[in-house]
Enzyme design. Structure first.
Site, PDB file in Angstrom:
ATOM      1  N   LYS A  94       0.839  -1.203   0.000  1.00 30.47           N
ATOM      2  CA  LYS A  94       0.000   0.000   0.000  1.00 30.47           C
ATOM      3  C   LYS A  94       0.881   1.263   0.000  1.00 30.47           C
ATOM      4  O   LYS A  94       0.672   2.162  -0.822  1.00 30.47           O
ATOM      5  CB  LYS A  94      -0.908   0.002   1.238  1.00 30.47           C
ATOM      6  CG  LYS A  94      -1.835   1.199   1.288  1.00 30.47           C
ATOM      7  CD  LYS A  94      -2.659   1.211   2.563  1.00 30.47           C
ATOM      8  CE  LYS A  94      -1.836   1.722   3.700  1.00 30.47           C
ATOM      9  NZ  LYS A  94      -2.561   1.865   4.960  1.00 30.47           N
ATOM     10  N   ASP A 114      -6.518   1.416   1.205  1.00 26.95           N
ATOM     11  CA  ASP A 114      -6.443   1.727   2.629  1.00 26.95           C
ATOM     12  C   ASP A 114      -7.833   1.471   3.230  1.00 26.95           C
ATOM     13  O   ASP A 114      -8.711   0.905   2.576  1.00 26.95           O
ATOM     14  CB  ASP A 114      -5.971   3.176   2.858  1.00 26.95           C
ATOM     15  CG  ASP A 114      -7.060   4.194   2.522  1.00 26.95           C
ATOM     16  OD1 ASP A 114      -8.054   3.819   1.846  1.00 26.95           O
ATOM     17  OD2 ASP A 114      -6.943   5.355   2.945  1.00 26.95           O
TER      18      ASP A 114
END
Ligand code: SF4
Length: 223
Positions: free
Chosen positions: A125, A144
Site C-alpha cells: 500500500k 487503505d
C-alpha cells in the site's frame, strides 16, 4: 457465467460521478519529493495525515534527504515526531529506510514496487502511494481503510482482504484510473461516506449504491 451485479456493471459511471464531486482529490500528505513522501507515508500508519503534516516540516528541515536521515540518532527523530502514534518504532523504521536507500540505491528512492517493498516497514500500500503520487506510476491501487470500505459499500467487491480487493479493482477499472481512483475514494470516505455516519442523503451516487441508507455496518472493521 453468472451475470455481474448492477453495481459492478455501473462501476465506471459511478466512479465518474464521484470523480466529478472530488475533482481536486489528491494525496493529502504534503510532501511530493519521493524521499520525503515515502517517509511521510510510513509515519502515517495508524495516524492521520493532518498529524503527519504537522511533524514533517520540522523533520525534513533537520533531515532533508536519505543521507542526512541515515546518520540521525534515534532520539533526535523521536523528539521530532513524538506527537504521532508509535513514534518510537517509526523513528527506527524511517532511519532504517534511509540507511537502506543509501546502501542499496545511492540515497535515491527506487521507482519500482519490488524494490520499495524491500525497505523496512514499507508494504504494498505504501509503495503504491509513493509510486502513484511522486512518480505518476500506476503500479497498483492503494487500498487503505477508506478504499476498502467504499469499494464494499458500492458493491464493487465482496472481498475483505486489501490485496484481494486491489486485484478485483484492477480488473474493474482501466490502468489510467488507478491512481485517481484511490484519491477519489479516500476523499469520499473522509468527507461523505465516513465509517460511522455515511451521509447517504447528500451523496451523488445513492441510486447506484447497494448500501445507500443502510451502510453503517458495511465495510467497517470488526469492533
Ligand atoms: S450512498 Fe451512502 S453508502 Fe453509498 S457511497 Fe454514498 S454515502 Fe456511501
Amino acid at each position: 457465467m453468472p451475470a455481474k451485479p448492477k453495481s459492478v456493471r455501473n462501476a465506471a459511471d459511478t466512479y465518474r460521478r464521484l470523480r466529478e464531486l472530488h475533482a481536486d482529490a489528491t494525496c493529502e500528505l504534503t510532501p511530493r519529493d519521493p524521499f520525503q513522501l515515502l517517509i511521510a507515508v510510513v509515519l502515517s500508519a495508524q495516524a492521520t495525515d493532518v498529524a503527519v503534516n504537522k511533524v514533517t516540516p520540522g523533520l525534513f528541515a533537520r533531515f532533508a534527504d536519505a543521507k542526512a536521515l541515515a546518520a540521525a540518532e534515534v532520539g533526535q527523530v523521536e523528539e521530532l515526531i513524538k506527537t504521532i502514534g508509535m513514534y518510537r518504532q517509526k523513528a527506527r523504521n524511517v532511519i532504517g529506510i534511509a540507511k537502506k536507500l543509501v546502501e542499496d540505491h545511492g540515497g535515491v528512492v527506487p521507482g519500482d514496487l519490488e524494490a520499495l517493498v524491500q525497505l523496512p516497514g514499507v508494504g504494498r500500500k505504501s509503495a503504491n502511494v509513493v509510486l502513484g503520487t511522486a512518480f505518476g506510476i500506476a503500479s497498483g491501487i492503494v487500498v487503505d481503510t477508506h478504499v476498502q470500505r467504499l469499494s464494499q459499500r458500492l458493491g464493487w467487491t465482496k472481498q475483505t482482504k486489501p490485496e484481494l480487493i486491489e486485484k478485483e479493482l484492477t480488473k474493474l477499472f482501466p490502468v489510467d484510473d488507478w491512481i485517481m481512483l484511490s484519491h477519489v475514494l479516500i476523499f469520499h470516505g473522509r468527507r461523505v461516506c465516513t465509517a460511522r455516519a455515511p451521509a447517504c442523503g447528500s451523496c451523488p451516487v445513492t441510486d447506484a449504491c447497494p448500501s445507500a441508507g443502510s451502510a453503517e455496518d458495511v465495510g467497517r472493521k470488526a469492533r
